[in-house]
Design an enzyme around this catalytic site. Structure first.
Site, PDB file in Angstrom:
ATOM      1  NE  ARG A 105      -3.858   0.622   1.898  1.00  0.00           N
ATOM      2  CZ  ARG A 105      -5.086   0.668   2.429  1.00  0.00           C
ATOM      3  NH1 ARG A 105      -5.297   1.371   3.533  1.00  0.00           N
ATOM      4  NH2 ARG A 105      -6.091   0.033   1.877  1.00  0.00           N
ATOM      5  CG  HIS A 132      -8.396   0.152  -2.850  1.00  0.00           C
ATOM      6  ND1 HIS A 132      -7.614  -0.942  -2.515  1.00  0.00           N
ATOM      7  CD2 HIS A 132      -9.060   0.496  -1.703  1.00  0.00           C
ATOM      8  CE1 HIS A 132      -7.805  -1.244  -1.242  1.00  0.00           C
ATOM      9  NE2 HIS A 132      -8.673  -0.395  -0.731  1.00  0.00           N
ATOM     10  CD  GLN A 135     -12.936  -2.077  -0.559  1.00  0.00           C
ATOM     11  OE1 GLN A 135     -12.108  -1.991   0.342  1.00  0.00           O
ATOM     12  NE2 GLN A 135     -14.108  -2.693  -0.384  1.00  0.00           N
ATOM     13  CG  ASP A 221     -13.490   6.313  -0.969  1.00  0.00           C
ATOM     14  OD1 ASP A 221     -13.506   6.120   0.261  1.00  0.00           O
ATOM     15  OD2 ASP A 221     -12.447   6.225  -1.657  1.00  0.00           O
ATOM     16  CB  CYS A 261     -13.926   1.056   0.041  1.00  0.00           C
ATOM     17  SG  CYS A 261     -13.266   2.714   0.267  1.00  0.00           S
ATOM     18  NE  ARG A 289     -10.034  -5.460   0.431  1.00  0.00           N
ATOM     19  CZ  ARG A 289      -9.305  -4.433   0.886  1.00  0.00           C
ATOM     20  NH1 ARG A 289      -9.906  -3.380   1.407  1.00  0.00           N
ATOM     21  NH2 ARG A 289      -7.983  -4.421   0.790  1.00  0.00           N
TER      22      ARG A 289
HETATM   23  N1  NVA Z   1      -9.908   6.599  -1.366  1.00  0.00           N
HETATM   24  C1  NVA Z   1      -9.507   6.211  -0.037  1.00  0.00           C
HETATM   25  C2  NVA Z   1      -9.734   4.749   0.166  1.00  0.00           C
HETATM   26  C3  NVA Z   1      -9.395   4.254   1.539  1.00  0.00           C
HETATM   27  C4  NVA Z   1      -9.577   2.772   1.692  1.00  0.00           C
HETATM   28  C5  NVA Z   1      -8.056   6.579   0.198  1.00  0.00           C
HETATM   29  O1  NVA Z   1      -7.237   6.389  -0.706  1.00  0.00           O
HETATM   30  O2  NVA Z   1      -7.746   7.076   1.280  1.00  0.00           O
HETATM   31  N1   CP Z   2     -11.169  -0.216   2.482  1.00  0.00           N
HETATM   32  C1   CP Z   2      -9.894  -0.282   2.917  1.00  0.00           C
HETATM   33  O1   CP Z   2      -8.958  -0.513   2.145  1.00  0.00           O
HETATM   34  O2   CP Z   2      -9.745  -0.106   4.254  1.00  0.00           O
HETATM   35  P1   CP Z   2      -8.395   0.110   5.050  1.00  0.00           P
HETATM   36  O3   CP Z   2      -7.871   1.469   4.670  1.00  0.00           O
HETATM   37  O4   CP Z   2      -8.797   0.042   6.485  1.00  0.00           O
HETATM   38  O5   CP Z   2      -7.417  -0.952   4.682  1.00  0.00           O
END
Ligand code: NVA
Ligand code: CP
Length: 311
Positions: A105, A132, A135, A221, A261, A289
């Site tokens: 990540r 992502h 997800q 989101d 998500c 997930r």
């Molecule tokens: N769009 C959000 C998703 C978090 C799971 C982010 O990138 O922070």
């Molecule tokens: N939806 C998701 O990826 O959650 P986290 O940021 O908690 O991993």
């Protein structure tokens, strides 16, 4: 040494491979629910590298790998050499000699592309600024579980044209459904990305209500994604009318689902009434997930196995 399969973007897999993975997800989930051990990745190691915060991604990958018989190691940039300027290419060489699959990540997609180019083992995108895919894999599985095939259906995306939105657009091309996107002015899908996905499967709307009309799935989101915190104040003003509420759900198809998500901000991108309401499947989405990523890891590490078991 043959080059490994990576999962860096949704379109790294074909529609046929997704059909296989969704079948395996169901099979693996059913086995898990029946307390039947399934250890195809016995003695294998997953390395998880986090440059951004996470609850679901860490938990689902770590628990998932253990449930498949392997083990998972967590690294972050604060207390590894990754945060001290070691080239990502060098890190990839070393980490992939000591593991069987890696999940990252991070910020720019370019970072995981560079890691993958130097990795001996499959690499999974656990979220970047751009995408992502894990997800959306779980979200589409969740849709199928509740409503059957997503092919030909319409997904309404309300809010920021972020990593989740980009991945929905990519998935629409791969699996043949439509995405209606409504963002505030100035936050539209970037023209070059729109070109990338073609116009066959998506349409942009200025009015979020219009985007939701007839949709089979309404989703949103956070207004401010990780890495964009400096824009938060400005975004809070710009996105005020892009809150998924009961009126938006009322113009969607009568059996429309709501997804997010998570983590969610009730009263910002979605009302409590919608996210905690009857059409919301956010907890199934989060749970899936675990199951979908177990099927993904099985596929990436072992190849297309288990077709004879999948029903
Ligand atoms: N769009 C959000 C998703 C978090 C799971 C982010 O990138 O922070
Ligand atoms: N939806 C998701 O990826 O959650 P986290 O940021 O908690 O991993």
């Amino acid at each position: 040494m043959s080059s490994p399969r990576h999962y860096l973007q949704f379109n790294d897999l074909s529609a046929d491979e997704y059909a296989h993975i969704f079948k395996r997800t169901k099979w693996i989930k059913d086995k898990f629910k029946n307390y039947e051990p399934y250890h195809p990745l016995f003695d294998r190691t997953l390395v998880m590298i986090f440059e951004k915060a996470s609850t679901r991604t860490r938990l689902s990958f770590e628990a998932g790998m253990q449930q498949l018989g392997g083990s998972a190691i967590y690294l972050n940039t604060r207390d590894s050499q990754l945060g001290r300027g070691e080239p990502v290419e060098d890190a990839a060489q070393v980490i992939s000699r000591m593991s069987d699959v890696v999940m990252i990540r991070t910020f720019e997609q370019d970072i995981i592309e560079r890691f993958a180019a130097n990795s001996r083992v499959p690499l999974i995108n656990g979220l970047t600024n751009e995408y992502h895919p894990c997800q959306i894999l779980a979200d589409i599985y969740t849709y199928i579980e509740h409503r059957g095939s997503i092919k030909g259906k319409t997904v309404a995306w309300v809010g920021d044209s972020n990593n989740m939105c980009n991945t929905w657009l990519q998935a629409a091309e791969v699996l043949g459904f439509n995405v209606h996107v409504s963002t505030p002015p100035g936050y539209e899908v970037e023209p070059e990305r729109a070109g990338l996905y073609g116009t066959d499967h998506f349409e942009q709307f200025t009015d979020p209500l219009e985007a939701c009309k007839g949709a089979h799935l309404v989703t949103t989101d956070v207004w401010t994604s990780m890495g964009f915190e400096a824009e938060n104040e400005e975004r809070m003003k710009a996105f005020a009318d892009w809150c998924v509420d009961a009126e938006m759900m009322s113009v969607a198809a009568p059996d429309a689902l709501f997804m997010h998500c998570l983590p969610a901000h009730r009263g910002e991108e979605v009302t409590a009434e919608v996210i905690d309401g009857a059409q919301s499947v956010v907890w199934d989405e989060a749970e899936n997930r675990l199951h979908a990523q177990k099927a993904l890891m099985e596929f990436l590490v072992l190849g297309r196995v288990g077709d004879e078991d999948a029903s």
